[in-house]
Design an enzyme around this catalytic site. Structure first.
Site, PDB file in Angstrom:
ATOM      1  N   HIS A  25       0.838  -1.198   0.000  1.00 42.74           N
ATOM      2  CA  HIS A  25       0.000   0.000   0.000  1.00 42.74           C
ATOM      3  C   HIS A  25       0.868   1.240   0.000  1.00 42.74           C
ATOM      4  O   HIS A  25       2.055   1.204   0.359  1.00 42.74           O
ATOM      5  CB  HIS A  25      -0.923   0.018   1.225  1.00 42.74           C
ATOM      6  CG  HIS A  25      -0.216   0.396   2.501  1.00 42.74           C
ATOM      7  ND1 HIS A  25      -0.156   1.680   2.961  1.00 42.74           N
ATOM      8  CD2 HIS A  25       0.473  -0.349   3.393  1.00 42.74           C
ATOM      9  CE1 HIS A  25       0.533   1.715   4.094  1.00 42.74           C
ATOM     10  NE2 HIS A  25       0.930   0.490   4.377  1.00 42.74           N
ATOM     11  N   CYS A  26       0.276   2.362  -0.440  1.00 40.17           N
ATOM     12  CA  CYS A  26       0.905   3.665  -0.279  1.00 40.17           C
ATOM     13  C   CYS A  26      -0.015   4.479   0.620  1.00 40.17           C
ATOM     14  O   CYS A  26      -0.773   3.919   1.406  1.00 40.17           O
ATOM     15  CB  CYS A  26       1.146   4.335  -1.627  1.00 40.17           C
ATOM     16  SG  CYS A  26      -0.358   4.626  -2.581  1.00 40.17           S
ATOM     17  N   ALA A  27      -0.022   5.780   0.488  1.00 39.98           N
ATOM     18  CA  ALA A  27      -0.808   6.613   1.398  1.00 39.98           C
ATOM     19  C   ALA A  27      -2.293   6.579   1.095  1.00 39.98           C
ATOM     20  O   ALA A  27      -3.105   6.909   1.956  1.00 39.98           O
ATOM     21  CB  ALA A  27      -0.313   8.058   1.332  1.00 39.98           C
ATOM     22  N   THR A  28      -2.665   6.154  -0.100  1.00 42.02           N
ATOM     23  CA  THR A  28      -4.073   6.247  -0.472  1.00 42.02           C
ATOM     24  C   THR A  28      -4.662   4.968  -1.039  1.00 42.02           C
ATOM     25  O   THR A  28      -5.883   4.837  -1.081  1.00 42.02           O
ATOM     26  CB  THR A  28      -4.259   7.357  -1.542  1.00 42.02           C
ATOM     27  OG1 THR A  28      -3.466   7.027  -2.690  1.00 42.02           O
ATOM     28  CG2 THR A  28      -3.839   8.710  -0.998  1.00 42.02           C
ATOM     29  N   ARG A  29      -3.832   4.030  -1.472  1.00 42.42           N
ATOM     30  CA  ARG A  29      -4.393   2.890  -2.198  1.00 42.42           C
ATOM     31  C   ARG A  29      -3.651   1.589  -1.903  1.00 42.42           C
ATOM     32  O   ARG A  29      -2.468   1.591  -1.572  1.00 42.42           O
ATOM     33  CB  ARG A  29      -4.367   3.184  -3.702  1.00 42.42           C
ATOM     34  CG  ARG A  29      -2.993   3.326  -4.283  1.00 42.42           C
ATOM     35  CD  ARG A  29      -2.993   4.049  -5.610  1.00 42.42           C
ATOM     36  NE  ARG A  29      -3.050   5.492  -5.417  1.00 42.42           N
ATOM     37  CZ  ARG A  29      -3.074   6.386  -6.393  1.00 42.42           C
ATOM     38  NH1 ARG A  29      -3.077   5.992  -7.646  1.00 42.42           N
ATOM     39  NH2 ARG A  29      -3.119   7.670  -6.143  1.00 42.42           N
TER      40      ARG A  29
END
Length: 623
Positions: A25-29
């Protein structure tokens, strides 16, 4: 549904745990590598509570959750076997050749795209002014303005040297020196002529506006630098590596890559023009119909080498002219939804998407509206196909690189210009009418599947339920240039799916990223690239440092703030090395969004295009 139920449903709609090859994951997805993407049910995934959108790009299956992504990721860790997990440090995905090529072309042209558009508009306006005898091509005014419009095209090899160097991680200044040698005045004077090198006769290609020679050169530099790193002692590497690179690659590029690039450009341009010449209307209809489907999959970047080849060889391009109506057709479809929907949130999203299309941005309509209603996307494709057919039949053309929009109309001035204008607005009208009658799905709204942002009354805070928030002034997190959120090179952020906000492009090599608001740090990441802050009245801000910088696994970020710590405006969240971030090929833009912004949220006093210092008042969020 709680987080565990959401995660269980997501796994099922992705084709089951066995279909998930890896995830992170990253910060949004959430980012998935699936064994078989056909087993994933995109429509059902988008209808899962808390899912904002689904994006498939460069071999990844991305499910956008916003700041809730960490909670879902943690649940995923509990439900998926450890063999399916992928740490961020392993995230440099192996892509197939096609995806890698598209990713490379995108990375090379995206950073200069809007400058290309601005330059193209200037060139188009000058063409109009001279044709109407409002200005003489021999005047000083024309000469100065033409320099502003033509400099990027003339020195294109130098611009591409920078973007290629960032993508391929070569020495930036050596790359720039190679690009500069191709447009050096003494070399430019030899374009199309024969000279000699070490007593060997050589023909000098024209490097102005060329694309392929400098790309070949920087690719060669990448491998040459690897060899030199292994063979040259580190004590003298900084001296001899640039020397060897320049003395080998400048002649090689001029002697070999130049003619090869010229042949390749001419062949590509000729191939396209021959196909286009068979039936311009059918060619235009084909590109216009499939154009935005290409955007969804990211493969539209593959057209750019053809576009530049056409402009270099013929002085104009027809792809942009038949591609253009497809952009406004998506806005037409969004307008059709706007006229039919009774969902207040969708009205706000579709109205914004409609307007953005006239400025050449179709992603807001695609990801915010038409793909949600499914048939609306098809209606937009039909409108784009009709517009492309009209523009193609007329032989409409662009004299510079500029995505079709109302401000860029001057670029299309000349042969087939009036038909292009007709095609543009016909695409909008046809898509709007078809969507109104055939593209609106009542069942979506009846089942509550229309997208909805977090409502202001559902946010916990110190205000009464349903009351509007007080105006809030935010600080700039870094020194840099202020830009619109819609201009950021990430479709999810640019479409507003993660809330309204703005962007600051850092202008210092290394600096602290400061909190824009007072509040509590409620979200942090081990990768240190993004932070969530909740204000005392319940507003949830996301500060995202760079694009896809999750892949750096915390490199170039230091001294991160701890979760649950109270923070004041102007206090540091972390320190970021923006020079190294950019050198590794990442966009270093600092994005600030209000995750739980609503349909009535407005951002006032934004200093778009201005340079600000950290702690300067940046904007006001008003409800």
């Amino acid at each position: 549904m709680n987080d565990k139920e959401i995660t269980q449903t997501l796994i099922a709609e992705l084709g089951g745990a066995k279909n998930i090859q890896s995830f992170t994951h990253c910060a949004t997805r959430l980012r998935f590598q699936l064994k078989d993407e056909k087993k994933a049910n995109k429509n059902k995934i988008e209808n899962i509570p808390s899912v904002i959108s689904v994006v498939k790009a460069a071999g990844q299956y991305q499910v956008v959750f916003g700041p809730k992504v960490v909670d879902i990721f943690n649940e995923m860790n509990e439900l998926i076997d450890v063999d399916n997990k992928v740490s961020v440090i392993q995230r440099r995905d192996k892509k197939n050749i096609f995806n890698a090529l598209i990713d490379f072309v995108s990375s090379v042209f995206t950073p200069i795209l809007y400058v290309l558009i601005g330059s193209g508009i200037i060139k188009g306006l000058l063409a109009i002014f001279t044709s109407l005898n409002w200005m003489k091509a021999t005047s000083g005014t024309y000469t100065i303005l033409n320099a502003a419009g033509d400099s990027l095209y003339y020195f294109l090899p130098m611009f591409l040297a920078v973007t290629c160097a960032r993508k391929l991680k070569t020495n930036l200044f050596v790359s720039l020196a190679i690009g500069g040698s191709l447009v050096y005045p003494n070399i430019a004077a030899l374009y199309g002529k024969t000279t000699d090198f070490l007593n060997m006769p050589i023909d000098i290609a024209t490097f102005k506006s060329s694309v392929f020679p400098i790309i070949f050169a920087i690719f060669s530099l990448k491998y040459l630098e690897k060899i030199m790193k292994k063979t040259i002692p580190s004590a003298v590497e900084n001296i001899f590596a640039p020397l060897i690179s320049l003395i080998l690659l400048v002649p090689l590029t001029i002697i070999l890559f130049g003619p090869l690039g010229s042949i390749l450009s001419n062949e590509i341009a000729s191939l396209y023009m021959n196909l286009y010449g068979l039936n311009r209307m059918i060619a235009g209809a084909f590109i216009g119909f499939f154009a935005q489907a290409m955007v969804v999959f990211g493969i539209h970047w593959g057209l750019f080498p053809i576009i530049f080849s056409d402009i270099q060889k013929y002085g104009y391009d027809t792809i942009l002219a038949v591609f253009g109506p497809s952009i406004i057709a998506q806005s037409g479809a969004a307008f059709g939804i706007l006229m039919r929907t009774k969902n207040s949130t969708m009205k706000k999203i579709s109205s914004s998407a409609t307007i953005m299309g006239f400025f050449g941005i179709s992603e807001a309509a695609i990801y915010g509206v038409t793909l949600k209603y499914k048939r609306a996307f098809l209606m937009a494709m039909i409108g784009g196909g009709l517009g492309g057919a009209i523009a193609g039949a007329a032989g409409s053309r662009a004299t510079a690189v500029a995505v079709a929009s109302v401000p860029s109309f001057p670029v299309y001035f000349g042969h087939g210009f009036l038909q292009f204008i007709v095609a543009y607005f016909a695409a909008f009208l046809v898509a709007a009418v078809l969507t109104y009658f055939f593209g609106f799905d009542k069942n979506i709204e009846a089942s509550g599947e229309a997208p909805a942002k977090v409502d202001i009354t559902s946010v916990s805070g110190n205000k009464e339920k349903g009351e509007p928030w007080e105006p809030l002034v935010i600080y700039s997190p870094v020194d840099g240039e202020v830009k619109k959120l819609a201009d950021v090179a990430d479709k999810v952020f640019a479409s507003g799916s993660l809330g309204k906000g703005l962007v600051v492009k850092p202008n210092k090599t290394r600096q602290s990223v400061l909190s824009p608001v007072d509040g509590v740090v409620t979200v942090t990441y081990t990768t240190r690239h993004a932070y969530g802050i909740t204000t005392d009245d319940g507003r949830q801000f996301l500060i995202h440092i760079g694009i896809n910088t999750v892949d750096l696994n915390g490199e170039q970020f230091s001294d991160p703030i701890q979760k649950n710590k109270r923070i004041k405006k102007g206090e540091p969240l972390c320190i970021a090395n923006f020079e190294e971030i950019a050198a590794k090929g990442y966009d270093s833009s600092v994005i600030v969004t209000l995750i739980n912004s609503t349909s009535v949220t407005e951002i006032k006093s934004i200093k778009i295009g201005e340079h600000v210092s950290a702690k300067d008042e940046l904007a006001s969020f008003i409800d």
